[in-house]
Write a protein that holds these residues in place. Sequence first.
Motif, PDB file in Angstrom:
ATOM      1  N   GLY A   1      50.128  55.930  38.578  1.00 25.04           N
ATOM      2  CA  GLY A   1      51.637  55.528  38.749  1.00 25.04           C
ATOM      3  C   GLY A   1      51.538  54.259  39.773  1.00 25.04           C
ATOM      4  O   GLY A   1      52.509  53.299  39.349  1.00 25.04           O
ATOM      5  N   LEU A   2      50.808  54.156  40.720  1.00 26.14           N
ATOM      6  CA  LEU A   2      50.851  53.154  41.342  1.00 26.14           C
ATOM      7  C   LEU A   2      50.247  51.932  40.939  1.00 26.14           C
ATOM      8  O   LEU A   2      50.911  50.635  40.992  1.00 26.14           O
ATOM      9  CB  LEU A   2      49.797  53.200  42.790  1.00 26.14           C
ATOM     10  CG  LEU A   2      49.769  52.326  43.709  1.00 26.14           C
ATOM     11  CD1 LEU A   2      51.210  52.464  44.494  1.00 26.14           C
ATOM     12  CD2 LEU A   2      48.726  52.761  44.877  1.00 26.14           C
ATOM     13  N   LEU A   3      49.290  51.834  39.729  1.00 24.75           N
ATOM     14  CA  LEU A   3      49.246  50.480  39.014  1.00 24.75           C
ATOM     15  C   LEU A   3      50.479  50.084  38.367  1.00 24.75           C
ATOM     16  O   LEU A   3      50.453  48.910  38.141  1.00 24.75           O
ATOM     17  CB  LEU A   3      47.924  50.908  38.304  1.00 24.75           C
ATOM     18  CG  LEU A   3      46.404  50.603  38.595  1.00 24.75           C
ATOM     19  CD1 LEU A   3      45.397  51.501  37.934  1.00 24.75           C
ATOM     20  CD2 LEU A   3      46.272  49.215  38.711  1.00 24.75           C
TER      21      LEU A   3
ATOM     22  N   ARG B   1      47.786  43.443  32.292  1.00 30.12           N
ATOM     23  CA  ARG B   1      48.509  44.190  31.507  1.00 30.12           C
ATOM     24  C   ARG B   1      47.795  45.175  30.584  1.00 30.12           C
ATOM     25  O   ARG B   1      48.221  46.240  30.267  1.00 30.12           O
ATOM     26  CB  ARG B   1      49.100  42.896  30.499  1.00 30.12           C
ATOM     27  CG  ARG B   1      50.260  43.503  29.543  1.00 30.12           C
ATOM     28  CD  ARG B   1      51.091  42.321  28.772  1.00 30.12           C
ATOM     29  NE  ARG B   1      51.105  41.149  29.618  1.00 30.12           N
ATOM     30  CZ  ARG B   1      51.106  40.010  29.071  1.00 30.12           C
ATOM     31  NH1 ARG B   1      50.775  39.974  27.683  1.00 30.12           N
ATOM     32  NH2 ARG B   1      51.335  39.003  29.776  1.00 30.12           N
ATOM     33  N   LEU B   2      46.495  44.671  30.485  1.00 31.18           N
ATOM     34  CA  LEU B   2      45.564  45.746  29.738  1.00 31.18           C
ATOM     35  C   LEU B   2      45.372  46.974  30.513  1.00 31.18           C
ATOM     36  O   LEU B   2      45.209  48.262  30.120  1.00 31.18           O
ATOM     37  CB  LEU B   2      44.161  45.140  29.364  1.00 31.18           C
ATOM     38  CG  LEU B   2      44.298  43.953  28.173  1.00 31.18           C
ATOM     39  CD1 LEU B   2      42.884  43.496  28.172  1.00 31.18           C
ATOM     40  CD2 LEU B   2      44.891  44.500  27.010  1.00 31.18           C
ATOM     41  N   LEU B   3      45.067  46.741  32.025  1.00 33.56           N
ATOM     42  CA  LEU B   3      45.035  47.670  32.902  1.00 33.56           C
ATOM     43  C   LEU B   3      46.349  48.732  33.035  1.00 33.56           C
ATOM     44  O   LEU B   3      46.283  49.826  33.017  1.00 33.56           O
ATOM     45  CB  LEU B   3      44.903  47.300  34.315  1.00 33.56           C
ATOM     46  CG  LEU B   3      43.342  46.795  34.658  1.00 33.56           C
ATOM     47  CD1 LEU B   3      43.485  46.161  36.149  1.00 33.56           C
ATOM     48  CD2 LEU B   3      42.629  47.898  34.484  1.00 33.56           C
TER      49      LEU B   3
ATOM     50  N   GLN C   1      40.100  59.452  36.478  1.00 37.00           N
ATOM     51  CA  GLN C   1      39.918  58.058  36.165  1.00 37.00           C
ATOM     52  C   GLN C   1      41.049  57.303  36.619  1.00 37.00           C
ATOM     53  O   GLN C   1      40.769  56.055  36.910  1.00 37.00           O
ATOM     54  CB  GLN C   1      39.797  57.964  34.455  1.00 37.00           C
ATOM     55  CG  GLN C   1      39.390  56.555  33.980  1.00 37.00           C
ATOM     56  CD  GLN C   1      37.910  56.321  34.429  1.00 37.00           C
ATOM     57  OE1 GLN C   1      36.879  56.927  34.274  1.00 37.00           O
ATOM     58  NE2 GLN C   1      37.803  55.180  34.753  1.00 37.00           N
ATOM     59  N   GLY C   2      42.319  57.707  36.575  1.00 44.21           N
ATOM     60  CA  GLY C   2      43.404  56.931  36.993  1.00 44.21           C
ATOM     61  C   GLY C   2      43.249  56.634  38.610  1.00 44.21           C
ATOM     62  O   GLY C   2      43.714  55.509  39.098  1.00 44.21           O
ATOM     63  N   GLY C   3      42.795  57.573  39.028  1.00 43.07           N
ATOM     64  CA  GLY C   3      42.435  57.317  40.713  1.00 43.07           C
ATOM     65  C   GLY C   3      41.579  56.303  40.854  1.00 43.07           C
ATOM     66  O   GLY C   3      41.483  55.613  41.582  1.00 43.07           O
ATOM     67  N   ALA C   4      40.513  56.412  40.179  1.00 45.34           N
ATOM     68  CA  ALA C   4      39.448  55.344  40.356  1.00 45.34           C
ATOM     69  C   ALA C   4      39.822  54.129  40.051  1.00 45.34           C
ATOM     70  O   ALA C   4      39.395  53.107  40.830  1.00 45.34           O
ATOM     71  CB  ALA C   4      38.082  55.907  39.305  1.00 45.34           C
ATOM     72  N   ASN C   5      40.496  53.885  39.006  1.00 49.82           N
ATOM     73  CA  ASN C   5      41.077  52.487  38.400  1.00 49.82           C
ATOM     74  C   ASN C   5      42.048  52.025  39.852  1.00 49.82           C
ATOM     75  O   ASN C   5      42.027  50.906  39.849  1.00 49.82           O
ATOM     76  CB  ASN C   5      41.894  52.599  37.260  1.00 49.82           C
ATOM     77  CG  ASN C   5      40.823  52.692  36.153  1.00 49.82           C
ATOM     78  OD1 ASN C   5      39.548  52.564  36.363  1.00 49.82           O
ATOM     79  ND2 ASN C   5      41.313  53.260  35.104  1.00 49.82           N
TER      80      ASN C   5
END
Length: 337
Positions: free
Chosen positions: A34-36, A52-54, A273-277
Motif C-alpha cells: 500500500g505504501l508503494l 509503474r511496473l512496481l 513479498q510486498g513488505g520486502a519490495n
Amino acid sequence: MRAGPPPTPPPTPLFPWERVPVLLSCALSALGAGLLVATHALWPELRTRPRRLLLYLSLADLLSAVAYFYGTLQDFAGPSWDCVAQGALSTFANTSSFFWTVAVALYLYLTLVRGRPAGPGLLWLFHAVSWGVPLGITAVAVALKKIGYDASDVSVGWCWIDIKAEDRVLWMLLAGKLWEILAYLILPVFYILIRKHINRAHAALSEYRPILSSTPAFQPRTSIADKKLILIPAIFIFLRIWSTVRFVLTLCNSPAVQNPLLVVLHGIGNTFQGGANCIMFVLCTRVVRNKLFSCLCCRQYDDLDPSLPGPESCRGNHAAFWESQDSEWDRVEFSST
C-alpha cells in the motif's frame, strides 16, 4: 486397470503460535504494498516506467497478502465457498506477482543492456501476460473445481489446490509452482547480466576518467547499485524457497512437510513479498525515503546529497549511463539512493 487417486496426506496442524507471525507478515506486506501504491499516487515525478511496473507488482502483492491473511485467519477445516474464493484470489494474485517480478527484470535488461527503450507495445504485452495468464489459469482451475481445501499440505491455513484432486500435482505446477521455479532461474540471470554490463561500462570509463571514478563520494552509488542488483533476486529466492521445499517434500510424501519451523517460514515467505519490495524500493531508495519523511515529519529533506557529484559532473560515468537510458531507473532507484 486404471490407477486410483494419489493417497491423501494427513492434514498439517496449524498452531496459534504459527499463525501469528504469518498474519503479521500478511499485514506488513499489505502495508508495504500500500505504501508503494501511495508513493506512486502522491508524487507524479516518481511515476517512471520502472516504478509503474512496481505499482502493478505491488497491486498483485496487496491482493495476495489480503487473500492469505483471510485464509490464515480462517484456517479452513474443510471445503466451503469462501475457501474457493480465497484460493482463487490468492492463486491469481500470487501467480501474477511472479510474472510482474520477471517483467521488471526483463524491462531493465532490455533497457540497460540491450539499449532498447520499452515502448507502449511492450508494456501492453506485460499487462496481457502478467494479468491474463494468471486469470486464465485461475478461471480454468475454478471451472474444473481444482481449487479448494488442501489441508495445509502446501499452504499455511489458506486454500489452494484441492487435496482430493487426482491431478493435483499438475495443477500445483500450473497454479504457481512452475512459474515460481522459472522465476528462480530467470531472475538471477537477468540481474547478473545487468550487473556485468554496468561493471564493464564502469571499468571502460575508469580508464578515461580515473580521478572521477575513484572519488570517494562516487563509491557509495556504485556500491548501493551493486547491492540492489544482488539483493533483488536473492530476497525473492530466500522468501519463496520454503514453499518450494514443502512442495518437494509433499511429492516425496515426507512427514517433514509438517515441520513447524518450515511451516512458519513458508507462511512468512509467501506473504512478505510486498513488505520486502517496500523496504527495497521505498525505505532504501533515498529520493522516495526523503519525500516520505518530509511528508511525515513536515520537514524538507533534500532529494540530492550535496556530498555526491551532480548529474553534470557525473556525465559519462556510471550514474549518467543509467540516466541516459530512458528508464530513469538509476536517477530514482540507484544514483539517487
